[in-house]
Structures are given as C-alpha cells and as structure tokens.
Write an enzyme that holds these catalytic residues in place. Structure first.
Site, PDB file in Angstrom:
ATOM      1  CE1 TYR A  67      -3.894  -2.763   0.770  1.00  0.00           C
ATOM      2  CE2 TYR A  67      -5.208  -0.199   0.555  1.00  0.00           C
ATOM      3  CZ  TYR A  67      -4.632  -1.859   1.104  1.00  0.00           C
ATOM      4  OH  TYR A  67      -6.065  -2.548   1.056  1.00  0.00           O
ATOM      5  CE  LYS A 115       1.653 -18.196  -2.708  1.00  0.00           C
ATOM      6  NZ  LYS A 115       0.828 -18.964  -3.425  1.00  0.00           N
ATOM      7  CG  ASP A 150      -1.955 -20.531  -1.288  1.00  0.00           C
ATOM      8  OD1 ASP A 150      -1.464 -20.069  -0.169  1.00  0.00           O
ATOM      9  OD2 ASP A 150      -1.106 -20.972  -2.029  1.00  0.00           O
ATOM     10  CG  ASP A 196      -8.106  -5.151   1.628  1.00  0.00           C
ATOM     11  OD1 ASP A 196      -9.184  -4.360   1.981  1.00  0.00           O
ATOM     12  OD2 ASP A 196      -8.013  -4.880  -0.155  1.00  0.00           O
ATOM     13  CG  ASP A 250     -13.594  -6.972   1.941  1.00  0.00           C
ATOM     14  OD1 ASP A 250     -13.480  -6.189   2.510  1.00  0.00           O
ATOM     15  OD2 ASP A 250     -13.721  -6.539   0.855  1.00  0.00           O
TER      16      ASP A 250
END
Ligand code: IPM
Ligand code: MG
Length: 371
Positions: free
Chosen positions: A149, A196, A228, A252, A256
């Site tokens: 970001y 990751k 994942d 983020d 959700d």
C-alpha cells in the site's frame, strides 16, 4: 472524563452510519458519566470537492489534536477517474500513516442471532470450533501502514507496464506481531501468521521474524499458513482460528472474506492503533467500519449502521480503556438482534415473523433503546 473525538463522516453511506454511531456514544456517555466532544472534519471525496485534495492539512492536524478518530467511509464513482494521488482513498492511507496506527484489529465472530446469515453449513462451523457449536470467533490483525500500500509504484514511460512494491522491515513486522500476541494472550492463546513465504522474500522476512519472536511468547501457540491456504481454511474451518496476523494487502482481502462469514460486511468494525503510551493516557486510534462508502445505497436509509456502532465500542475499549461501556454497546447490539430487527444485508428470512426489516435510522434508535 472528557474525550475529544474527530468525526470524519466522508462519502456515500459514511454520514448515515456515523449519525447513529455518534448518538450511541452520547447515550453511553450520559449513562456512564463521560462527555464526548466532537470535531467534525472533512476527508475523501467531500474534501476533494471543497478543498481540492482528499486529506486537507487542517483535517489531519485537527484529527491529531483529538483523542481518537471515528471515520465513516470514503470514495465513490464521482472520483474514480482521478489520478491515484488525488483519489479519496488517499485520505484513509494518509490518516493511517500520519496517525501511526500500524495495527488494524478486525474482530470477526459469528453472532448466534446471525447464524442463518452465514453461508457455511453447520458441520463446517462445528468441526473446527473448540466450543463445539456452529460458530467462530477470530481476530484479524492487519499491518496497516506498510507493505504494498505504501511501497514504491509507477509506470514505464510509455505507460505499457506498471509496478507496485512490497517492502517490510523487521521492526514493522515485529511491532504488529507484538500487538497480535498481546491480543492472543487475552483470547484463546493462538496466533497464526499468514504470508506467502513460499514465493515472496518479504514474506520470508515475516516468517523469520515471527519464528524469532515466538520464543518470547511460550504460552501462545504460533502457527503459519500461506495466504492461499488461509483463504481456503477460512471457509473450510473458520473455528480453527483465534488471532491471525498478516500484511496490509493480505489482511485487506482476508477480512472481507471473514466478514461475509459473519453475515455481512455491514457487521464488521475495526480499530487501528499504534504503540500504547507508557503513561496510561488515551491511545490514539482510528475507528472505522470495514465496509466502504456503498454509493449504490447511499442516501436511502438502507445501510447497516451496526459496524459503525460497534466501532465506537472498540474506541471505548482500546483508546479510552472503558471496557464496561464498550461491552454495554455490544450488549445492546446483541439485544436488538435478539428482537429479530434486521437491515436488509443481514436479513435472510425476510417477511417472516422472526425477522423485521428496517433501515439505518430505526436500527440505530433500537440500539439506543437497549443501551
Ligand atoms: C479497507 C478498505 C480500504 C483498504 C480502501 C478503501 C482503501 O478496503 O479498509 O479495508 O484497502 O484498506
Ligand atoms: Mg478492504
């Protein structure tokens, strides 16, 4: 006590959900003998329209002078074609970075009243849940002021390629992990680092840093998942999670996903905090529902105000240390849901006797009644 709160309603449904949130704060103040004073500030699209920039200097400076910040949402189609540095979302990023609130806490639990609004089957919710009933109760701790970001980005001269960079320092990783460990200590003593590390170098640094730090927290069980796999585990067996600590981008996305499991993104509150001051005074924090500005339903009295209301509870808890007051707000929300009152996002049996569909305002008033 007296507390000053910067109110940043922002765009879309932001003002509609902050109005009941403010009313709930005032009612809690009256009940428990606190005075909340508000400084209303502009940011996001509204600020672009009025001042030509998403985060005017006056807004930032006034927000810093307050004890905490409550934000609605920013953004909307009107500003979508502006260049990146002028988009409403810049206001959020600028506030987060300037306030130094590097840890974003996003609690996601399935309330029993909203069981039917969760898309998962009973057996999925029971299997992994130590409580042995359909449900989950997890906390995502998202790094908020670093990573992709805030990394270097750009385009090639001819515009045919573009890049964004993920950079993390050990210090950034360690401080957010410590917040995660502190949270886990007060919960079920489990912390899962999501990265990751099989592909990304920055993720390998996350994992190394966590492995080194975990020795300092022998009572907390530390585990590791690739992002994942974590995305899959969340819908396969959400009950296995207690605290998840992860990077800005992964947090983020996963928050959700987790919010949809609670019934609706309209239920999820968030608290963004930095390092607590040693003198025990108020901790500066930024509190916001995780949903966006939802331009499609703005101005229609259709938004769910509960995420904003629950964000005020987090403010009382984390910034002001007012646990009783925070729990009272959460209890009032739970009591309202017991009555069957639902905004449309969390309604599943609409039109039945068990559920009454209502709007933003009436939902807010119902919470006030039970406070
Ligand atoms: C969130 C939002 C923001 C983010 C957007 C609006 C910039 O999605 O708070 O989760 O990506 O952080
Ligand atoms: Mg988001």
């Amino acid at each position: 006590m007296n507390y000053s709160i910067a109110l940043i309603p922002g765009d879309g449904i932001g003002p509609e959900v902050l109005a009941p949130a403010r009313a709930v704060l005032d009612a809690a103040g009256t009940k428990y003998g606190h005075v909340f004073t508000y400084v209303e500030l502009e940011a996001g699209g509204r600020a672009i329209d009025r001042a030509g920039e998403p985060l005017p200097k006056e807004t930032l400076e006034a927000a810093k002078r307050c004890d905490a910040v409550l934000l609605g949402a920013v953004g909307g189609p009107k500003w979508e074609t502006l260049p990146g540095h002028l988009r409403p979302e810049r206001a959020l990023l600028g506030l987060r970075a300037s306030l130094g609130v590097f840890a974003n806490l996003r609690p996601a639990a399935l309330l029993p009243q909203l069981r039917a609004a969760c898309p998962l089957k009973d057996e999925v919710l029971i299997a992994s849940n130590p409580a042995g009933k359909p449900g989950f109760d997890l906390l995502i701790v998202r790094e908020l002021t670093g990573g992709i970001y805030f990394g270097e980005r750009g385009r090639s001269a001819d515009g045919s390629s573009a890049f964004d960079t993920e950079t993390y320092s050990r210090t950034e990783i360690e401080r957010v992990l410590r917040i995660g460990y502190a949270a886990a200590a007060g919960r079920r003593q489990k912390l899962c680092v999501v990265d990751k590390a099989n592909v990304l170098e920055s993720s390998r640094l996350w994992r190394e840093t966590a492995q080194a730090l975990s020795g300092e927290y022998p009572d907390i069980e530390t585990s590791y998942l690739y992002v994942d796999n974590a995305a899959m585990q969340l819908i396969r067996a959400p009950g296995q999670f207690d605290v998840i600590v992860t990077s800005n981008l992964f947090g983020d996305i996963l928050s959700d996903e987790a919010s949809a499991l609670t019934g609706s993104i309209g239920m999820l509150a968030s608290a963004s905090v930095g390092i607590p001051p040693e003198n025990g005074s108020a901790v500066m924090g930024l509190y916001e529902p995780i949903h966006g500005s939802a331009p499609d339903i703005a101005g229609k009295d259709a938004a769910n105000p509960l995420a904003a209301i629950l964000s005020t509870a987090l403010m009382l808890r984390y910034s002001f240390g007012l646990e009783t007051e925070a729990a009272a707000i959460e209890g009032a929300v739970s009591a309202v849901l017991d009555t069957g009152l639902r905004t449309s996002d969390i309604a599943v049996r609409s039109g039945t006797a068990a559920e009454t569909i209502t709007g933003t305002r009436e939902m807010g008033e119902a919470v006030l009644k039970y406070l």
